[in-house]
Design a protein around this motif. Structure first.
Motif, PDB file in Angstrom:
ATOM      1  N   ASN A  29      31.764  19.930  32.935  1.00 30.34           N
ATOM      2  CA  ASN A  29      32.098  18.664  33.382  1.00 30.34           C
ATOM      3  C   ASN A  29      33.772  18.360  33.075  1.00 30.34           C
ATOM      4  O   ASN A  29      34.016  17.425  32.561  1.00 30.34           O
ATOM      5  N   LYS A  30      34.634  19.504  33.347  1.00 31.92           N
ATOM      6  CA  LYS A  30      35.979  19.418  33.219  1.00 31.92           C
ATOM      7  C   LYS A  30      36.680  18.224  33.561  1.00 31.92           C
ATOM      8  O   LYS A  30      37.762  17.774  32.829  1.00 31.92           O
ATOM      9  N   LYS A  31      36.053  17.466  34.825  1.00 30.87           N
ATOM     10  CA  LYS A  31      37.005  16.405  35.060  1.00 30.87           C
ATOM     11  C   LYS A  31      36.693  15.299  34.051  1.00 30.87           C
ATOM     12  O   LYS A  31      37.567  14.157  34.168  1.00 30.87           O
ATOM     13  N   ASN A  32      35.943  15.206  33.272  1.00 30.12           N
ATOM     14  CA  ASN A  32      35.660  14.239  32.056  1.00 30.12           C
ATOM     15  C   ASN A  32      36.459  14.721  30.869  1.00 30.12           C
ATOM     16  O   ASN A  32      36.713  13.762  29.866  1.00 30.12           O
ATOM     17  N   PHE A  33      36.890  16.034  31.011  1.00 25.32           N
ATOM     18  CA  PHE A  33      37.785  16.379  29.715  1.00 25.32           C
ATOM     19  C   PHE A  33      38.900  15.830  29.602  1.00 25.32           C
ATOM     20  O   PHE A  33      40.034  16.438  29.732  1.00 25.32           O
ATOM     21  N   ILE A 144      35.476   5.558  25.312  1.00 23.38           N
ATOM     22  CA  ILE A 144      34.561   6.914  24.704  1.00 23.38           C
ATOM     23  C   ILE A 144      34.084   7.795  25.406  1.00 23.38           C
ATOM     24  O   ILE A 144      33.379   7.464  26.477  1.00 23.38           O
ATOM     25  N   VAL A 145      34.610   9.110  25.103  1.00 23.17           N
ATOM     26  CA  VAL A 145      33.974  10.236  26.016  1.00 23.17           C
ATOM     27  C   VAL A 145      33.024  10.955  25.146  1.00 23.17           C
ATOM     28  O   VAL A 145      33.526  11.557  24.259  1.00 23.17           O
ATOM     29  N   ILE A 161      30.696  23.466  25.869  1.00 28.18           N
ATOM     30  CA  ILE A 161      30.998  22.188  25.487  1.00 28.18           C
ATOM     31  C   ILE A 161      30.428  21.255  26.935  1.00 28.18           C
ATOM     32  O   ILE A 161      31.247  21.479  27.589  1.00 28.18           O
ATOM     33  N   ILE A 162      29.441  20.445  26.558  1.00 30.71           N
ATOM     34  CA  ILE A 162      29.085  19.273  27.916  1.00 30.71           C
ATOM     35  C   ILE A 162      29.817  18.079  27.583  1.00 30.71           C
ATOM     36  O   ILE A 162      29.540  17.594  26.523  1.00 30.71           O
ATOM     37  N   VAL A 163      30.572  17.682  28.554  1.00 27.97           N
ATOM     38  CA  VAL A 163      31.188  16.489  28.614  1.00 27.97           C
ATOM     39  C   VAL A 163      30.580  15.498  29.321  1.00 27.97           C
ATOM     40  O   VAL A 163      30.287  15.904  30.709  1.00 27.97           O
ATOM     41  N   GLY A 164      30.620  14.411  28.678  1.00 26.93           N
ATOM     42  CA  GLY A 164      29.760  13.260  29.625  1.00 26.93           C
ATOM     43  C   GLY A 164      30.639  12.397  30.112  1.00 26.93           C
ATOM     44  O   GLY A 164      32.028  12.405  30.101  1.00 26.93           O
ATOM     45  N   SER A 165      30.516  11.536  30.978  1.00 27.20           N
ATOM     46  CA  SER A 165      31.169  10.317  31.680  1.00 27.20           C
ATOM     47  C   SER A 165      31.880   9.420  30.558  1.00 27.20           C
ATOM     48  O   SER A 165      31.211   9.062  29.636  1.00 27.20           O
ATOM     49  N   PRO A 166      32.974   9.042  30.886  1.00 23.34           N
ATOM     50  CA  PRO A 166      33.465   7.815  30.058  1.00 23.34           C
ATOM     51  C   PRO A 166      32.761   6.570  30.002  1.00 23.34           C
ATOM     52  O   PRO A 166      32.260   6.280  30.969  1.00 23.34           O
TER      53      PRO A 166
END
Length: 202
Positions: A29-33, A144-145, A161-166
């Motif tokens: 989920n790089k778009k949320n990084f 917060i992300v 590293i799994i990134v969630g939605s803001p």
């Protein structure tokens, strides 16, 4: 400050390839990084390498909150200063520390924080996230992300590293401000999102 930033990118360049090779980690989920703006990255803490691996995937300077005992050794203290670490006493957070963190966020600089406070083998070890993160976000209107390391980093073992939605915490506001009574709810919200990120990959 400029010299410290120079040293940061100098060390970042030196360690970038070794970290990527020895601890191969992919960002999901790089778009949320997001690495710019008033944002707090809330990440689970699995090892002392977490901040270095996380920051190796970022191409903008990100501050990080770290326990003050790391400054007890001169060389380590130097490294902490260079990477933009902010010392915090987990037992009693100093007013100066709060002002420093708020200053970072109010100047639209991203912040990396491990809200569990100490390293954990899993999120299940955490009853509730420490509310410092919620306070910092509430007082600066920061987004917060949530993000999680899939597993503890180990040499030559692939990791993610799994990134969630803001998370927009403005929904907790009352009359334009977020009251202290809402900090627990914000922390629970973030923890729930971190659990969901891990559950997706099970």
């Amino acid at each position: 400050m400029k010299f410290k930033r120079f040293l940061y990118w100098f060390y970042w360049t030196l360690t970038y390839l070794p970290l990527r090779l020895i601890y191969p980690t992919w960002v999901v989920n790089k778009k949320n990084f997001r690495t710019k703006g008033r944002v707090i990255f809330a990440v689970n803490h699995t090892s002392a390498l977490d901040p270095f691996i996380f920051k190796s995937h970022q191409h903008n300077f990100t501050y990080v909150v770290a326990k003050d005992s790391l400054w007890n050794k001169k060389f380590v203290a130097h490294i902490m200063d260079v990477v933009g670490a902010i010392p915090v006493n987990r037992e009693e957070v100093a007013v100066s520390t709060i002002k420093t963190v708020l200053g970072v966020l109010n100047s639209d600089q991203p912040l990396l924080i491990f809200p569990e406070g100490t390293r954990k083998t899993s999120l299940d070890d955490t009853k509730a996230l420490k509310n410092g993160m919620s306070m910092f976000a509430a007082k600066t209107n920061a987004t917060i992300v949530p993000a999680v390391f899939l597993r503890k980093p180990r040499p030559f073992v692939p990791n993610k590293i799994i990134v969630g939605s803001p998370i927009d915490i403005s929904v907790y506001a009352e009359n334009g401000k977020i009251p202290k009574e809402k900090y627990d709810q914000i922390s629970d919200h973030v923890l729930d999102e971190m659990h969901k990120l891990l559950d997706r990959k099970k």
